[in-house]
Design an enzyme around this catalytic site. Structure first.
Site, PDB file in Angstrom:
ATOM      1  N   CYS A 182       0.842  -1.188   0.000  1.00 51.23           N
ATOM      2  CA  CYS A 182       0.000   0.000   0.000  1.00 51.23           C
ATOM      3  C   CYS A 182       0.882   1.245   0.000  1.00 51.23           C
ATOM      4  CB  CYS A 182      -0.918  -0.001   1.220  1.00 51.23           C
ATOM      5  SG  CYS A 182      -1.865   1.532   1.414  1.00 51.23           S
ATOM      6  N   ASP A 189      -0.015  -6.082   0.434  1.00 54.77           N
ATOM      7  CA  ASP A 189      -1.264  -6.528  -0.172  1.00 54.77           C
ATOM      8  C   ASP A 189      -0.982  -7.847  -0.884  1.00 54.77           C
ATOM      9  OD1 ASP A 189      -2.757  -4.187   0.556  1.00 54.77           O
ATOM     10  OD2 ASP A 189      -1.807  -3.110  -1.099  1.00 54.77           O
TER      11      ASP A 189
END
Length: 274
Positions: A182, A189
């Protein structure tokens, strides 16, 4: 000191407990699209499918209600919605009295459409109805290839190549090793990605190395998928291409971007990690 407030754990966040559409934070898509060479008309169609598993509100007698929501944000919308702001916005319904699911859905669609800049479709389902099924992304996994990897970022599209001398193939290749980070929080992620195409056969070793090269890269889910689409089109030149990523949830939300040369949209079956 070994107390939570002196640890590297997440710090206290103030959560709204009433409806507040101003919490939604929109981010224009075009800046990243300029970076990877995407302009109008878009070279792809698609959608960002969001699933929300932590949605609750009050009925008019004060009793909590819960549901599971599915949101479709069109790829041609000018904005994406930052995921933490989305979570904070949804949490704001927790103490909000609403007449029924239709009233909730209308507010969600109104606010998300305004933030995205295009019509967002909203479906809210009861939590105990198995409307969402589990299924792996269809295709042949490339994760078991015996390749040596030593590059983990930034994304390295030069790994991609196709054998233009070979015959045309139509296949789906799947990788569960996708990881990016992120750009706001730095949190990882995790996801799976499907590359479905018709064209000269893509070198699978190179594709795996390329996908792993996102491992330390900072970019939103939607931007990663568009980068993959553009890089594969540029370096492998398929006749048709679809890129579909299924990311694991964070904060009660998962994001599943899909970009394709075709108009058909994907299903919303969850992977085992979702």
């Amino acid at each position: 000191m070994s107390t939570p407030e002196h640890s590297p754990l997440g710090k206290h966040t103030v959560y709204a407990d009433r409806y507040d559409p101003s919490l939604l934070f929109a981010i224009p898509r075009q800046a990243k699209r300029d970076e990877i060479g995407v302009s109008e008309p878009l070279p792809f169609q698609g959608v960002d499918i969001w699933n929300a598993y932590e949605l609750s509100w009050l009925d008019m007698h004060g009793k909590p209600m819960v549901g599971v929501a599915e949101f479709h944000v069109p790829a041609n919308s000018p904005n994406i919605i930052e995921s933490k702001s989305f979570k904070l916005y949804l949490n704001g319904f927790a103490q909000e009295p609403l007449a029924n699911v239709a009233a909730l859905s209308a507010l969600l669609q109104q606010d998300l459409t305004r933030a995205a800049g295009a019509v967002v479709t909203v479906t809210v389902r009861p939590p105990r109805i198995a409307q969402l099924t589990f299924a792996d992304l269809e295709g042949e996994s490339i994760d078991g290839l015996p390749v040596a990897i030593d590059h983990y970022g930034p994304p390295h599209p030069e790994y991609l190549r196709a054998d233009a001398q070979a015959g045309i193939v139509e296949e789906s290749l799947v990788c569960d090793l996708l990881r990016s980070n992120c750009p706001v929080t730095g949190q990882p992620d995790w996801g799976s990605v499907q590359i479905a195409y018709r064209g000269a056969p893509i070198d699978r070793d190179g594709l795996l190395r390329y996908l792993v090269s996102f491992r330390t890269h900072n970019e939103f889910h939607e931007q990663c998928v568009e980068r993959i689409f553009i890089d594969v089109m540029k370096h492998c030149a398929p006749e048709r291409l679809s890129v579909y990523a299924r990311y694991t949830r964070r904060g009660g939300l998962d994001i599943n971007p899909f970009r394709s040369t075709d108009k058909a949209l994907p299903g919303n079956a969850r992977g085992v990690r979702q």
